[in-house]
Design an enzyme around this catalytic site. Structure first.
Site, short mmCIF file in Angstrom:
data_model
loop_
_atom_site.label_atom_id
_atom_site.label_comp_id
_atom_site.label_asym_id
_atom_site.label_seq_id
_atom_site.Cartn_x
_atom_site.Cartn_y
_atom_site.Cartn_z
N ASP A 9 0.83 -1.20 0.00
CA ASP A 9 0.00 0.00 0.00
C ASP A 9 0.87 1.26 0.00
O ASP A 9 1.69 1.46 0.89
CB ASP A 9 -0.90 -0.01 1.24
CG ASP A 9 -2.11 0.88 1.08
OD1 ASP A 9 -2.22 1.58 0.06
OD2 ASP A 9 -2.97 0.87 1.98
N ASP A 10 0.71 2.10 -1.03
CA ASP A 10 1.39 3.40 -1.14
C ASP A 10 2.89 3.29 -1.32
O ASP A 10 3.62 4.26 -1.05
CB ASP A 10 1.11 4.26 0.10
CG ASP A 10 -0.33 4.76 0.16
OD1 ASP A 10 -1.12 4.39 -0.71
OD2 ASP A 10 -0.65 5.51 1.10
N CYS B 124 -6.59 4.25 -3.39
CA CYS B 124 -6.65 2.84 -3.02
C CYS B 124 -7.88 2.11 -3.56
O CYS B 124 -7.76 1.11 -4.27
CB CYS B 124 -6.65 2.70 -1.50
SG CYS B 124 -5.30 3.54 -0.66
N HIS C 264 -10.69 -2.87 1.57
CA HIS C 264 -11.05 -1.48 1.22
C HIS C 264 -12.03 -1.39 0.05
O HIS C 264 -12.01 -0.42 -0.71
CB HIS C 264 -9.78 -0.66 0.90
CG HIS C 264 -9.94 0.79 1.26
ND1 HIS C 264 -8.94 1.71 1.07
CD2 HIS C 264 -10.99 1.47 1.81
CE1 HIS C 264 -9.36 2.90 1.47
NE2 HIS C 264 -10.59 2.78 1.93
N ASP D 49 -0.54 -0.17 -5.06
CA ASP D 49 -1.84 0.26 -5.59
C ASP D 49 -1.79 1.64 -6.21
O ASP D 49 -2.62 2.00 -7.03
CB ASP D 49 -2.92 0.18 -4.51
CG ASP D 49 -2.54 0.85 -3.21
OD1 ASP D 49 -1.40 1.35 -3.10
OD2 ASP D 49 -3.37 0.86 -2.28
N GLN D 50 -0.83 2.46 -5.81
CA GLN D 50 -0.57 3.76 -6.43
C GLN D 50 0.76 4.26 -5.90
O GLN D 50 1.43 3.58 -5.15
CB GLN D 50 -1.68 4.77 -6.13
CG GLN D 50 -1.81 5.17 -4.67
CD GLN D 50 -2.79 4.31 -3.94
OE1 GLN D 50 -3.87 4.01 -4.42
NE2 GLN D 50 -2.43 3.89 -2.73
#
Length: 590
Positions: free
Chosen positions: A34-35, A74, A135, A337-338
């Site tokens: 994540d991130d 997300c 999420h 995810d990004q």
């Protein structure tokens, strides 16, 4: 009576015809951090963080250097990853902020009509598991219907959190709900003081009840705000095992290690049959955390410590596959995810030379790590610089599982296997479309007559990727119809908020669109003009025509980000105890 041997044709059908037997299908281990920024990993040029396990995974497989997330936040990015479709097609994008779910007790989520690769793999006989962050919604009409739960989308086993790792889930890290920005305390204070001054001067006499009522109103609002922020961890920080709450609020410390043990156990239990494991890390999203074994292990504070712990976890996954003799039977994928969340301005990673970060469609927000490895099937040590998308995992997994992609809907991803195995040189994506919520923000175009060069060598100073020298004729064009307003000018933050917004008040529209050639300007620092680019108008015309065609392909669906679907609903609140006990429990001992 003597037993009868099945006839040869029936035997072939029982075992699987044409190499499609259950035993011959590959396993899938899909890992999403994540991130995580593309500049955070050694294999992408970082020299100040240690990621030996991820780097080894890249050496054993293929590294994608233009791997693009289908969304810059997300929730929509993960919806696209699981379904192979732009989030706008499934209603997983909204026209207003926020573009993610902020409450476990919201009613929005990935619609049941959507088909995930996990659902198809499960139908093909795979054991499926999601460990970590979901999420994508939880309930629709009651706290127990679980209409958006991972179980409803093809995952047989779930150990993780239905929302995300909010800063509210870590004591001392503040809150993601910046309510003070929406409750005008300053304005109310000014009104209160002005009214008192007018009253005392005799210019305007207020009745005593009204004058006393103003400070009471301020105190009530302040109390409600403080009470809401105090209860958020009990409402939103929930750890599930399948449909059962095992910890509320969850404790982040050692959570990555617990999830890793669950992943190892799942692979051990299912080593004799095909399985699909989606390991969705809570790290390195704020609030930052790392277990005791990794605290202080990096030169980049708790963010670097968290990256080190993620790398350790990846190593445990790979060691387990090796111990079980499954490396040659397993497609392993790692991504983010990004881009890194630079806009938070508290903790953030590196997006290399790429501009901005999470919540924007500048390259720093959507160009993410992409590593695929399958020993003996995907040639090792390669780099692919063709534009590909995280939506491509859907048709890739579906095809390798022995199924066909659904024909009743638009699938925007393309099977990667021909590209990974060098049977084709070019990506099947000529155009990629970049959304900011439900607004078409930018278009990427890789014309069919151009070919990309490999990525540049690493930056010796540890800052991620260096700007490459690319000869003429290798263009990857990118046009922005609007861009977020950065504030202060030149900084990463947008209006002192945690994300950049897409609505008209927060963006600047461009006529003509901003045009960049990413092959010559990967940092998006020099927009082209008709004076600097002879093909300026022709390129924009082609991209605008493609954008119009894409818009016509999008069928209206119900948005999952309407105000009604985003708001907190008490009857949807998952709670392992009574509200009087503040939804608090610990049933799963770490």
């Amino acid at each position: 009576m003597a037993s009868q041997t099945p006839p040869p044709l029936l035997l072939l059908l029982l075992l699987g015809w044409g190499g499609d037997s259950l035993q011959e299908r590959p396993n899938f281990v899909l890992m999403m951090v994540d991130d995580l920024g593309i500049g955070d990993l050694g294999c992408y040029g970082n020299t100040s963080l240690r990621t030996p396990n991820i780097d080894r995974l890249a050496q054993e497989g293929v590294k994608l250097t233009q791997h693009i997330a289908a969304a810059n936040l997300c929730t929509p990015s993960r919806a696209a990853f699981l379904t192979g479709r732009y989030p706008i097609r499934s209603g997983m994008s909204g026209s207003s902020r926020p573009g993610v779910f902020l409450f476990t007790a919201a009613s929005g989520g990935l619609p049941p009509r959507e088909v995930t690769f996990a659902k198809i793999a499960k139908q093909r006989g795979y054991e499926t598991a999601l460990i970590g962050k979901w999420h994508l919604g939880l309930n629709c009409g009651s706290s127990q219907d679980h209409c958006h739960h991972p179980h409803a989308h093809g995952f047989s086993f779930f150990f993780g959190v239905p929302l995300t790792n909010l800063r509210d889930c870590q004591p001392g890290h503040g809150t993601v709900f910046q309510i003070h920005k929406y409750l005008p305390y300053g304005t109310m204070g000014a009104v209160l003081l002005s009214a008192a001054a007018l009253h005392l001067s005799g210019a305007w006499r207020l009745r005593r009840g009204l004058l006393l009522g103003l400070p009471v109103l301020v105190l009530v609002l302040a109390g409600l705000t403080a009470g809401f922020v105090w209860t958020v961890p009990y409402l939103n920080c929930v750890l599930f095992r399948d449909r059962t709450i095992v910890e509320q609020p969850f404790r982040s410390e050692n959570l990555t290690q617990r999830m890793t043990r669950e992943a190892v156990s799942f692979m051990e239990r299912n080593s004799a049959r095909p399985f699909l494991l989606f390991f969705s890390f809570l790290q390195v999203h704020t609030a930052m955390f790392a277990s005791a074994a990794f605290k202080g292990s990096s030169r980049h504070g708790v963010y670097g410590d968290a990256v080190h712990e993620v790398d350790w976890s990846v190593g445990q996954i790979l060691q387990t596959l090796g111990r079980l003799g499954l490396r040659e039977k397993t497609l392993v994928y790692l991504s983010s995810d990004q881009g890194a969340h630079l806009e938070e301005e508290v903790h953030g990673g590196s997006n290399g030379v790429y501009k901005a970060g999470k919540s924007t469609n500048w390259e720093g927000g959507i160009r993410v790590p992409g590593i695929l490895s399958w020993t003996g099937t995907i040639p090792a040590g390669g780099e692919i610089s063709e534009p590909v998308s995280n939506m491509d995992l859907f048709p890739t997994v579906v095809g390798l599982s022995g199924a066909s992609v659904p024909q009743d809907r638009v699938i925007d991803g393309h099977d990667l296997m021909d590209l990974l195995q060098r049977r084709r040189e070019r990506s099947q994506h000529q155009f990629l479309f970049h959304y900011c919520n439900s607004y078409l923000n930018a278009v990427r175009w890789h014309p069919p007559n151009s070919k990309l060069t490999p990525d540049p060598p690493p930056d010796p100073h540890g800052g991620g990727l260096m700007v490459p020298f690319v000869p003429a004729g290798t263009s990857v064009w990118k046009a922005f119809f609007f861009t977020p307003n950065f504030y202060p000018e030149g900084k990463a933050a947008c209006f002192h908020t945690h994300v950049c917004f897409c609505t008209p008040d927060y963006v600047t529209y461009h006529h003509p669109p901003l045009l960049y050639d990413l092959s010559r300007d990967p940092s998006e620092s020099r927009p082209l003009t008709a004076d600097t680019e002879p093909a300026f108008w022709a390129v924009l015309a082609a991209m605008e025509e493609a954008a119009d065609s894409h818009r016509r392909s999008v069928q209206p669906v119900q948005s999952q980000f309407s105000a009604d679907k985003l708001m907190w609903k008490p009857w949807l609140q998952p709670c392992c105890s009574t509200f009087r006990q503040l939804c608090r429990c610990q049933q799963d001992r770490p």
